[in-house]
Design an enzyme around this catalytic site. Structure first.
Site, PDB file in Angstrom:
ATOM      1  N   GLY A 110      -2.268  -9.236   5.184  1.00 55.84           N
ATOM      2  CA  GLY A 110      -1.259  -8.188   5.299  1.00 55.84           C
ATOM      3  C   GLY A 110      -1.065  -7.678   6.713  1.00 55.84           C
ATOM      4  N   GLN A 111      -0.130  -6.750   6.846  1.00 62.41           N
ATOM      5  CA  GLN A 111       0.231  -6.199   8.143  1.00 62.41           C
ATOM      6  C   GLN A 111      -0.462  -4.846   8.365  1.00 62.41           C
ATOM      7  OE1 GLN A 111       1.948  -7.232  10.791  1.00 62.41           O
ATOM      8  NE2 GLN A 111       2.379  -9.282   9.991  1.00 62.41           N
ATOM      9  N   SER A 116      -1.103  -0.216  -2.172  1.00 67.81           N
ATOM     10  CA  SER A 116      -1.035  -1.395  -1.313  1.00 67.81           C
ATOM     11  C   SER A 116      -2.223  -2.310  -1.566  1.00 67.81           C
ATOM     12  CB  SER A 116      -1.025  -0.980   0.165  1.00 67.81           C
ATOM     13  OG  SER A 116       0.097  -0.177   0.466  1.00 67.81           O
ATOM     14  N   CYS A 154       3.290  -2.078   6.053  1.00 64.67           N
ATOM     15  CA  CYS A 154       3.214  -3.473   5.597  1.00 64.67           C
ATOM     16  C   CYS A 154       4.212  -4.369   6.331  1.00 64.67           C
ATOM     17  CB  CYS A 154       3.427  -3.567   4.089  1.00 64.67           C
ATOM     18  SG  CYS A 154       2.316  -2.490   3.154  1.00 64.67           S
TER      19      CYS A 154
END
Length: 209
Positions: free
Chosen positions: A76-77, A141, A172
């Site tokens: 993920g970011q 998340s 994200c």
């Protein structure tokens, strides 16, 4: 503190802990575990921090306002963690459970969706943006890491927190993505209570597989 324990899963509540301390503890647990090590679910909150995943881009953080930034090894970011957000870390032996990562993601999302249903809220996942959304606002998340068949990191859910730091980033990696929490949706629950519900829901799914 161990809240619940079966032959295959331990559920632990760890209170509020520094992110890097828990991250390194997960790494150490994963490196040292054997085929006989029971799986564990850790329930924790973190002081304010932004985390970037393995391929996270710093450009998605527009302003830190003094909040620390950590590059970690999850997928993920960028996301934000802070008090009032509950984290469920999933230290699981996927090989032993014959469990694929996509199935685990669905189980994590279902844990959140079931909790939301219990308080008369409708949550749904999105195909290209893992997590759970209520009215197109993100409330939970996901970010996972698998090493030699062992999973760690996990799920975060916004319960009753200061949401403003999310406006300093593109959550994200999605500019303009709105976030919410249970409190904003007129649901008042204790974060630890939410964490236990999520953990027990996930454990039930895992043990029934």
């Amino acid at each position: 503190m161990i809240i619940s324990q079966s032959r295959s899963i331990k559920i632990k509540t760890l209170g509020c802990q520094e992110y890097t301390q828990i991250w390194h503890a997960m790494q150490n647990f994963t490196k040292s575990r054997t085929i006989d090590t029971p799986d564990e679910l850790w329930i924790v909150e973190h002081p304010p921090i932004f985390t970037l995943g393995l391929n996270g881009k710093i450009l998605y953080i527009r302003d830190t306002r003094g909040i620390p930034v950590v590059h970690c090894d999850r997928g993920g970011q960028v996301t934000y963690h802070g008090p009032g957000q509950i984290i469920l870390y999933t230290l699981l032996d996927l090989k032993r459970r014959e469990l694929g990562i996509k199935v685990l993601v669905k189980m994590l999302e279902q844990s959140v969706i079931s909790l939301l249903q219990s308080v008369d809220l409708y949550g749904e996942p999105k195909i290209n943006a893992p997590g759970v959304y209520v009215d197109n606002k993100k409330i939970a998340s996901l970010g996972l890491r698998v090493r030699k068949g062992y999973a760690y990191h996990g799920l975060s859910m916004n319960v009753a927190m200061d949401l403003s730091p999310f406006s300093y980033i593109d959550p994200c990696g999605y500019p303009g993505l709105e976030v919410t929490d249970l409190k904003s949706l007129s649901v008042n629950l204790n974060p630890e209570e939410v964490g236990l519900d999520l953990a027990k829901n996930l454990a039930k799914q895992l043990e029934s597989k």
